[in-house]
Design a protein around this motif. Structure first.
Motif, PDB file in Angstrom:
ATOM      1  N   ALA A 162       0.828  -1.202   0.000  1.00  0.00           N
ATOM      2  CA  ALA A 162       0.000   0.000   0.000  1.00  0.00           C
ATOM      3  C   ALA A 162       0.865   1.255   0.000  1.00  0.00           C
ATOM      4  CB  ALA A 162      -0.930  -0.005   1.214  1.00  0.00           C
ATOM      5  N   HIS A 163       1.945   1.241   0.774  1.00  0.00           N
ATOM      6  CA  HIS A 163       2.859   2.391   0.772  1.00  0.00           C
ATOM      7  C   HIS A 163       3.350   2.674  -0.637  1.00  0.00           C
ATOM      8  CE1 HIS A 163       3.546   3.863   4.766  1.00  0.00           C
ATOM      9  NE2 HIS A 163       3.503   2.638   5.242  1.00  0.00           N
ATOM     10  N   ARG A 164       3.746   1.581  -1.314  1.00  0.00           N
ATOM     11  CA  ARG A 164       4.337   1.727  -2.629  1.00  0.00           C
ATOM     12  C   ARG A 164       3.307   2.199  -3.655  1.00  0.00           C
ATOM     13  NH1 ARG A 164       7.298  -3.014  -6.016  1.00  0.00           N
ATOM     14  NH2 ARG A 164       7.391  -1.831  -7.961  1.00  0.00           N
ATOM     15  N   TYR A 165       2.145   1.523  -3.698  1.00  0.00           N
ATOM     16  CA  TYR A 165       1.199   1.812  -4.784  1.00  0.00           C
ATOM     17  C   TYR A 165       0.361   3.053  -4.516  1.00  0.00           C
ATOM     18  CZ  TYR A 165       2.852  -2.515  -6.656  1.00  0.00           C
ATOM     19  OH  TYR A 165       3.677  -3.472  -7.158  1.00  0.00           O
ATOM     20  N   LEU A 166       0.242   3.454  -3.247  1.00  0.00           N
ATOM     21  CA  LEU A 166      -0.416   4.737  -2.995  1.00  0.00           C
ATOM     22  C   LEU A 166       0.399   5.843  -3.648  1.00  0.00           C
ATOM     23  CD1 LEU A 166      -1.671   4.774   0.714  1.00  0.00           C
ATOM     24  CD2 LEU A 166      -3.037   5.133  -1.335  1.00  0.00           C
TER      25      LEU A 166
END
Lengths: 315, 421
Positions: B193-197
């Motif tokens: 989630a960190h990455r794709y947000l």
């Protein structure tokens, strides 16, 4: 300041829920010396009975009937099960209630299935009573608080201010003398166990619709009630109340503050290397470890004061 | 005397079991399904078994595969104990079963993958194939990939990437709060989630990132709700499932918290029933799936299958990926012209299947399936409410939008060794 008041208030709400869950357990232990491993299972039974009964006659009759039924089951368990194992000592009793927990879980799965059932908050209570810092509190939460408080008051009076309470306390300390005075001691034991189970059942009725009613609920809840009664002092009703409130407020406060050891170390001028193995440990916030705080407290308590806050004998 | 008779017969039994059963060309092709059929998650395992038997029956009624061979599902109970999964796999292999399937719990899938890596290397010509229908740990089709594993569900990274793709188009999403379970799956959800947000929802601001102790240990979620409220979040992105999801959403609804929940598993049917219609529809509870029964564009043939399923089990369908899996397997058997796992594996590579909206595709590089996914929220305003064992939940899912198959494609670090053709 806001967080402080919120933590205090929410902590009391949550703490009283914990008290409801554990008061029956501490009552049974204090009065009979039986550590009832199946306590959380009676809690689960209460929730399932309430679900089933409220389907037919609504929530309010269920609030009365379900705990009574659970209490009767508890009394039967004492009369035909526990009383027979009693003469073989505490280990046998412990093992008996341990096995009972599994029996109840399997029975619940056979009757109501393995998926959660839809047991919900009654419509009449499902409205906002007041708001605190933007969070709404439903009438039901406050109702739960009231029931828990009156539960404590009623138990306290029953045990310390009535003749029945005197006989119960007497029968537990000097059973032979009470028996020779003409009282039926086994009956007293049966009533106490039944009452303890009924209290667990009542907690199930009230909390089942908030926590979710499913076969796994007893296992999830098992450990925390033991923490409460050990910290409070085995067998002490006041202790259970204080310990519940303490744990409730402590956990709510811990979740609300995002403070980590690292932040504290930075303030006093210590830097921990980013790649060091310690980094992971000091980076943990209080919020992350909040659910294990009660267990930490439990171990500390057993080291420092094994009898608990208000207990009269060691664990 | 009696003991001797018993011993003799036992010996006979033991000897008999060592003799390999003669393999005839019209023997059924057996697929071992290793899932929890007892214990707290038994309902999930049994639901999976029912679906497997349903599709196997359909295939058999239509004449089976390879010109008349039937598919037989053999159930092995792992009681949700990963050690037991390994034992049951061994038992299945001892019974000469060449195909295993599993999906509930990635730690179980991991044990199967590890065991098969060893077994297949040591037993050339007798390899066993693993059809993974739901275990979503990303590394299975990356670092841990192998020829003998095919995944018919999208992995965590893909699902999170799809959710964030959709969130970028959602005008309500501005401030996102993340809350996840502190164990392998929850952490990988959080990392993804960190990455794709950042990559796919650049407009959103991350205002909170929380890890909780998993599996029902948190009884009171109100303090978390207070934090979400204080952060000013309008969206909660969560990988939570089970009581950790239902209690979060219930506590939020009871406290009047109006946020959108973006999730993978928070709205599964069992959760819906736990929360009830009031809580489930108080605020949008969104999830991502391969299809659902109330999608307006649902093809006729799929509705037909769903109706058959309802007739047989009195249940709505939920995981359509199992159907996709069976249809693709059947095609692979027939085009390989053999029941040999290696040949079937090659036939499955790059194969296509039909999903609810467009084609499904098995990427040959890492054996990861790709199909379009649908984002939906729980609603009472639906034509076909969800039914489970005859009980009407009075709500179901309503489509918010589709994620195209192209958007599900992520790079893979898989370097696969293949057997000789």
């Amino acid at each position: 300041m806001d967080i402080l008041i919120f933590s205090l208030f929410n902590g009391i709400l949550y703490g009283m829920l914990l008290f409801m869950l554990s008061s029956g357990l501490t009552l049974i232990f204090g009065m009979m010396g039986v550590l009832n491993f199946a306590h959380a299972s009676f809690f689960m039974l209460g929730a399932y009975f309430a679900y089933q009964i409220s389907k037919f006659v609504g929530f309010w009759p269920a609030l009365i009937i379900a705990p009574v039924v659970v209490g009767v089951i508890g009394a039967i368990v004492e009369r035909y099960g526990l009383r027979r194992v009693h003469k073989f000592g505490h280990v046998a009793e412990l093992l008996f209630t341990f096995g009972l927990a599994y029996v109840i879980e399997e029975a619940v799965q056979m009757i109501w299935g393995k998926v959660p059932v839809s047991y919900h908050i009654p419509e009449v209570m499902n409205f906002t009573l007041f708001s605190l810092y933007g969070l709404e509190y439903s009438a039901y939460r406050v109702f739960m608080l009231l029931v828990a408080v009156s539960m404590f008051v009623a138990l306290f009076f029953l045990l310390t201010r009535t003749r029945v309470g005197l006989i119960i306390q007497g029968a537990l300390t000097y059973p032979n003398i009470v028996a020779s005075l003409g009282h039926n001691v086994p009956l007293v034991f049966m009533m106490v166990f039944g009452l303890g189970c009924a209290l667990a059942g009542l907690a199930g009725v009230l909390a089942g619709n908030i926590l979710g009613t499913e076969p796994g609920m007893a296992i999830q809840l098992g450990p925390i009630v033991f923490v409460v009664i050990v910290i409070g002092g085995l067998g002490s009703l006041n202790g259970a109340l204080v310990a519940s409130l303490f744990i409730g407020i402590m956990q709510t406060t811990a979740v609300s503050y995002d403070v980590s050891m690292n932040g504290f170390l930075n303030v006093i001028g210590v830097q921990v290397d980013f790649d060091s193995a310690w980094r992971m440990l000091v980076d943990l916030t209080v919020a992350q470890i909040s659910p294990i705080l009660p267990y930490l407290l439990l171990t500390l308590m057993l080291i420092v004061r094994p009898r608990g806050l208000f207990g009269v004998r060691d664990v | 005397m009696r003991i001797r008779v018993v011993l003799a017969s036992l010996l006979g039994l033991a000897l008999g079991s060592f003799l390999p059963p003669a393999l005839a060309a019209d023997d059924p092709i057996r697929i071992a399904l290793i899932e929890p059929y007892s214990g707290p998650l038994a309902a999930v395992g049994r639901d999976a078994l029912e679906q497997f038997e349903f599709y196997a029956d359909r295939i058999n009624e239509a004449g089976g595969v390879l010109g008349g061979r039937k598919i037989e599902i053999v159930a092995f109970d792992n009681a949700m104990n990963a050690e037991k999964t390994t034992q049951q796999l061994r038992k299945a292999i001892d019974q000469n079963i060449r195909y295993v399937s599993q999906g509930v719990g990635s730690n179980h899938a991991l044990n199967i993958i590890k065991a098969l890596q060893k077994y297949n290397r040591r037993n050339p010509g007798k390899e066993v194939m693993f059809f993974n229908h739901s275990a979503v740990t990303t590394s299975f089709t990356n670092k841990l990939c192998m020829f003998w594993h095919f995944r018919f569900d999208h992995n965590v990274d893909q699902k999170v990437a799809a959710l964030t793709t959709f969130m970028n188009q959602d005008p309500d999403v501005k401030r996102v709060y993340m809350i996840n379970q502190n164990y392998a799956y929850g952490q990988s959800f959080q990392k993804a989630a960190h990455r794709y947000l950042k990559e796919r929802t650049p407009k959103a601001k991350l205002v909170g990132d929380e890890l909780i102790v998993p599996f029902g240990k948190v009884l009171d979620f109100t303090p978390y709700i207070a934090k979400i409220k204080a952060s000013g979040a309008d969206t909660v992105l969560t990988g939570n499932w089970g009581p950790d999801a239902t209690r979060l959403i219930t506590a939020g609804a009871n406290a009047g918290l109006k946020v959108k929940y973006y999730s993978i598993y928070a709205g599964i049917p069992a959760a819906m029933n736990t929360m009830g219609t009031k809580v489930s529809t108080f605020t949008p509870v969104m999830q991502i799936t391969e299809s659902h029964e109330n999608d307006p564009d649902e093809p006729e043939w799929l509705i037909g299958i769903e109706n058959d399923f309802m007739k047989k089990y009195n249940k709505s369908t939920y995981a359509d990926r199992v159907r996709i899996m069976f249809e693709m397997i059947v095609k692979a058997f027939n085009s390989a012209g053999s029941a040999d796992p290696a040949a079937v594996g090659y036939a499955l590579e790059g194969a296509n299947g039909r999903s609810a909206k467009g084609e499904a595709w098995m990427r040959p590089d890492d054996h990861q399936i790709h199909f379009p996914m649908v984002v939906s929220h729980i609603s009472e305003d639906v034509k076909r409410p969800f039914i489970y064992n005859g009980e009407n939940y009075k709500m179901a899912y309503k489509t918010d939008g589709w994620i195209a198959r192209e958007d599900m494609v992520l790079p893979s670090s898989c370097k696969m060794k293949r057997p000789k053709k």
